[in-house]
Design a protein around this motif. Structure first.
Motif, PDB file in Angstrom:
ATOM      1  N   PHE A 223     -15.592  -6.704  -4.517  1.00  0.00           N
ATOM      2  CA  PHE A 223     -15.523  -7.144  -2.957  1.00  0.00           C
ATOM      3  C   PHE A 223     -14.550  -5.373  -3.267  1.00  0.00           C
ATOM      4  O   PHE A 223     -14.354  -4.461  -2.150  1.00  0.00           O
ATOM      5  N   GLY A 224     -13.943  -5.270  -3.838  1.00  0.00           N
ATOM      6  CA  GLY A 224     -12.807  -3.959  -4.033  1.00  0.00           C
ATOM      7  C   GLY A 224     -13.381  -2.963  -4.636  1.00  0.00           C
ATOM      8  O   GLY A 224     -13.075  -1.886  -3.435  1.00  0.00           O
ATOM      9  N   HIS A 225     -14.752  -2.860  -4.820  1.00  0.00           N
ATOM     10  CA  HIS A 225     -16.092  -1.130  -3.900  1.00  0.00           C
ATOM     11  C   HIS A 225     -15.812  -1.061  -3.445  1.00  0.00           C
ATOM     12  O   HIS A 225     -15.295  -0.072  -2.646  1.00  0.00           O
ATOM     13  N   VAL A 226     -16.551  -2.438  -2.820  1.00  0.00           N
ATOM     14  CA  VAL A 226     -16.741  -1.887  -0.899  1.00  0.00           C
ATOM     15  C   VAL A 226     -15.453  -1.373  -0.178  1.00  0.00           C
ATOM     16  O   VAL A 226     -15.599  -1.000   0.481  1.00  0.00           O
ATOM     17  N   MET A 227     -14.424  -1.948  -0.771  1.00  0.00           N
ATOM     18  CA  MET A 227     -12.496  -2.016   0.286  1.00  0.00           C
ATOM     19  C   MET A 227     -12.586  -0.722   0.203  1.00  0.00           C
ATOM     20  O   MET A 227     -11.285  -0.295   0.715  1.00  0.00           O
ATOM     21  N   GLU A 232     -10.906   4.753   2.065  1.00  0.00           N
ATOM     22  CA  GLU A 232     -11.541   5.974   1.979  1.00  0.00           C
ATOM     23  C   GLU A 232     -12.546   6.574   2.674  1.00  0.00           C
ATOM     24  O   GLU A 232     -12.120   7.598   3.270  1.00  0.00           O
ATOM     25  N   SER A 233     -12.865   6.443   3.190  1.00  0.00           N
ATOM     26  CA  SER A 233     -14.138   5.911   4.143  1.00  0.00           C
ATOM     27  C   SER A 233     -13.115   6.728   5.806  1.00  0.00           C
ATOM     28  O   SER A 233     -13.615   7.433   6.615  1.00  0.00           O
ATOM     29  N   LEU A 234     -13.142   5.811   6.187  1.00  0.00           N
ATOM     30  CA  LEU A 234     -11.600   6.141   7.414  1.00  0.00           C
ATOM     31  C   LEU A 234     -10.831   7.366   6.999  1.00  0.00           C
ATOM     32  O   LEU A 234     -10.100   7.570   7.592  1.00  0.00           O
ATOM     33  N   GLY A 235     -10.889   7.871   6.034  1.00  0.00           N
ATOM     34  CA  GLY A 235      -9.481   8.536   6.034  1.00  0.00           C
ATOM     35  C   GLY A 235      -8.371   8.247   5.170  1.00  0.00           C
ATOM     36  O   GLY A 235      -7.447   9.029   5.042  1.00  0.00           O
ATOM     37  N   SER A 236      -8.203   7.242   4.921  1.00  0.00           N
ATOM     38  CA  SER A 236      -6.846   6.415   4.553  1.00  0.00           C
ATOM     39  C   SER A 236      -6.807   5.437   3.208  1.00  0.00           C
ATOM     40  O   SER A 236      -7.308   4.537   3.491  1.00  0.00           O
ATOM     41  N   PRO A 237      -7.365   6.137   2.710  1.00  0.00           N
ATOM     42  CA  PRO A 237      -7.253   5.809   0.719  1.00  0.00           C
ATOM     43  C   PRO A 237      -5.890   4.600   0.258  1.00  0.00           C
ATOM     44  O   PRO A 237      -4.959   4.546   0.695  1.00  0.00           O
ATOM     45  N   LEU A 238      -6.616   3.771  -0.220  1.00  0.00           N
ATOM     46  CA  LEU A 238      -5.808   3.094  -0.768  1.00  0.00           C
ATOM     47  C   LEU A 238      -4.566   3.537  -1.592  1.00  0.00           C
ATOM     48  O   LEU A 238      -4.786   3.294  -3.028  1.00  0.00           O
ATOM     49  N   LEU A 239      -3.323   4.813  -2.381  1.00  0.00           N
ATOM     50  CA  LEU A 239      -3.248   5.606  -2.724  1.00  0.00           C
ATOM     51  C   LEU A 239      -2.480   4.529  -4.292  1.00  0.00           C
ATOM     52  O   LEU A 239      -2.406   5.487  -5.233  1.00  0.00           O
TER      53      LEU A 239
END
Length: 437
Positions: A223-227, A232-239
Motif C-alpha cells: 500500500f505504501g508504494h502505491v501511496m 509523486e504522480s500528482l507532483g506533490s511527493p511526501l518529502l
C-alpha cells in the motif's frame, strides 16, 4: 511544486464535503467552500478515511481545550487550507472561553479562502464581519487574509519561519500562552530540512506548546508504494516520509527537536537565551543527567536517560565562549552508564567525580567514578558494603565536594511499588581523597 501542493487542498475539501454529505460527520460549514460544479461523490473507503481523520482531530482538539481550562488558549493550523475547524469550535464553545485561532497557508490559498468567507453569510456572521471589514484578497498583498476577534487567517510560507513569525506577531500572537500547533497532512509535503526547522522553531518560540501532526507513514509495504507513487504522480511527493517512515520514528523526531535544547541564563539581566544548535557535534536529548561547571567558561554533562529511556555513559564539555560542544572520550575502561547521579570537579580542574546514580545492569551498579580530565582515564570504584542499619541509596541526591577530599551527600533515596518511598537518613560524609591519584 507549490501549485501542486495547493491543489491537494481542493481535492481534500471535496472529499470532506462528500463524506459529510453522506452523513458520516456533522460539518455544516464545509459546503461553503465547495461549488456544485466541482463536486463529485467519493468512494465509501475515502469517506471512511476522512471520517476517521475528522473524528481524531476533533477529539484531540477537544482534549487539549479541556486540559488548558479557562486560560487564554491558541491554536495554529499550519497549512490550514479550507479547514472549517474554527467555525465548528466557535459554535460549540462557551461564550467565556478565551481561544484565538490562527490559520496559516500559502497566500494564494488564503486569498481564495478569504473570498469564500466574504461571499458566505453564515461564515461572515460567525466572524462578526461585514464586507467593509475584509482585507485585500490580492495575492501580492502582505495583508491578504482576515483578522477578527478570535480568528486570524494569514498568508505565509511555512518553510520561512521568519516570515511566519512576522505575520503571527502582526496578528497579535502570544508566545507565552498555551498553544496547539496542528499540521494535518501539510508539513509532509515540505522538504525534511524545512519541516524539521518548523518543529524546532515551534519548540523555541512556544514554551507551552503541543504539536499535533496527522500524516502518512509506512511507505515500504504494498500500500505504501502505491501511496508514494500516487502523490509523486500528482507532483506533490511526501518529502519526509522516507526518513520518518513509522510511528516510533515520528515520535523520536519530535522528541529530538522539542527536547534537545540548551539555554543560558544571564544572572545580571535575569534573561534566558537559547543557544542555537549549529553543529552536528551536539549531545543527544536527555534527562536525569548531571551538570557541573569546569573553570569559568565550561560546563560538563554526564550520563542521563535518552528519549527511549536508555541510561547513557557519555561525557560532554560545553565551551561558553565558543558556544560549542565537544565529547570527552576516555581511554581504557569506560564510564558505567548512569542517571540520577551527581558530579563535581576538583579545584585544580584535574578530576571529574561522579557519585552514585543507577542503571539497568543487574550487577554493575554505579558507585564512585573518578575521571582524570588531563589523562582522559576513568576509574570506577564500588561502594563499600552497606550497613544494614543505615543503608544509603545514592539516587536523586545532592552532593558537595569539600576541600577536594570528601563529599557531603544530602537527601536522596528511592521508591518501590511494594515498600513505597525511602529517604536517606541525615547527611553522609564520604572520604574520597585516597581515590584521587
Amino acid at each position: 511544486m507549490d501549485k501542486n501542493v495547493q491543489g491537494t487542498n481542493d481535492y481534500s475539501t471535496i472529499s470532506k464535503y462528500s463524506m459529510v454529505k453522506q452523513g458520516y460527520f456533522n460539518d455544516e460549514f464545509i459546503s461553503e467552500f465547495v461549488s456544485n460544479s466541482k463536486y463529485s461523490r467519493r468512494a465509501p473507503i475515502i469517506h471512511m478515511g476522512y471520517y476517521a481523520r475528522a473524528e481524531i482531530i476533533e477529539a484531540i482538539l477537544t482534549q487539549f481545550l479541556k486540559h488548558v481550562g479557562n486560560s487564554h488558549t491558541q491554536i495554529i493550523s499550519c497549512g490550514a487550507g479550507y479547514d472549517t475547524t474554527y467555525f465548528r469550535l466557535k459554535k460549540n464553545l462557551q461564550e467565556d472561553f478565551s481561544l484565538t485561532y490562527y490559520e496559516v497557508d500559502f497566500i494564494e490559498v488564503i486569498s481564495r479562502k478569504t473570498e469564500c468567507i466574504r461571499r458566505s453569510k453564515i461564515l461572515s456572521s460567525i466572524l462578526g464581519l461585514s464586507n467593509d471589514d475584509f482585507f485585500s484578497t490580492d495575492v501580492n498583498s502582505c495583508t491578504a487574509g482576515i483578522h477578527s476577534q478570535g480568528y486570524h487567517l494569514v498568508g505565509g510560507d511555512l518553510r520561512c519561519q521568519n516570515d511566519i513569525e512576522s505575520v503571527l506577531s502582526s496578528a497579535g500572537i502570544s508566545w507565552a500562552a498555551p498553544t496547539l500547533l496542528l499540521a494535518e497532512c501539510s508539513i509532509t509535503y515540505m522538504d525534511e530540512s524545512s519541516s524539521t526547522k518548523l518543529i524546532e522553531w515551534a519548540s523555541t518560540k512556544f514554551p507551552h506548546a503541543t504539536f499535533v501532526t496527522f500524516e502518512q507513514i509506512c511507505p515500504d509495504d504494498g500500500f505504501g508504494h502505491v501511496m508514494k507513487h500516487h502523490f509523486e504522480s500528482l507532483g506533490s511527493p511526501l518529502l519526509s516520509l522516507n526518513k520518518y517512515p513509522d510511528f516510533d520514528l515520528q515520535i523520536r523526531r519530535y522528541k529530538e527537536h522539542v527536547l534537545n535544547d540548551l539555554w543560558q541564563l544571564s544572572i545580571q539581566q535575569r534573561i534566558f537565551n537559547q543557544i542555537s544548535n549549529v553543529s552536528k557535534n551536539w549531545p543527544c536529548a536527555r534527562f536525569s543527567h548531571s551538570a557541573v561547571a569546569l573553570m569559568r567558561c565550561s560546563l560538563i554533562i554526564t550520563g542521563g536517560l535518552n528519549e527511549i529511556l536508555q541510561p547513557l555513559r557519555d561525557i560532554w564539555r560545553y565551551d561558553t565562549e565558543e558556544s560549542s560542544w565537544k565529547e570527552v572520550r576516555v581511554k581504557g575502561p569506560q564510564v558505567l552508564p548512569r542517571y540520577s547521579h551527581t558530579s563535581a570537579v576538583t579545584s585544580d580542574n584535574k578530576f571529574l567525580i561522579l557519585l552514585g546514580g543507577v542503571n539497568t545492569h543487574t550487577t554493575h551498579q554505579p558507585g564512585v567514578c573518578v575521571i582524570n580530565l588531563l589523562e582522559r582515564k576513568c576509574y570506577e570504584y564500588a561502594l563499600p558494603n552497606q550497613d544494614p542499619d543505615r543503608p544509603i541509596m545514592l539516587h536523586n541526591h545532592t552532593s558537595e565536594l569539600i576541600e577536594d577530599s570528601r563529599l557531603l551527600v544530602f537527601g536522596g533515596g528511592d521508591n518501590c511499588f511494594s515498600f513505597g518511598t525511602s529517604f536517606n537518613p541525615g547527611i553522609i560524609n564520604m572520604e574520597i581523597s585516597h581515590l584521587l591519584h
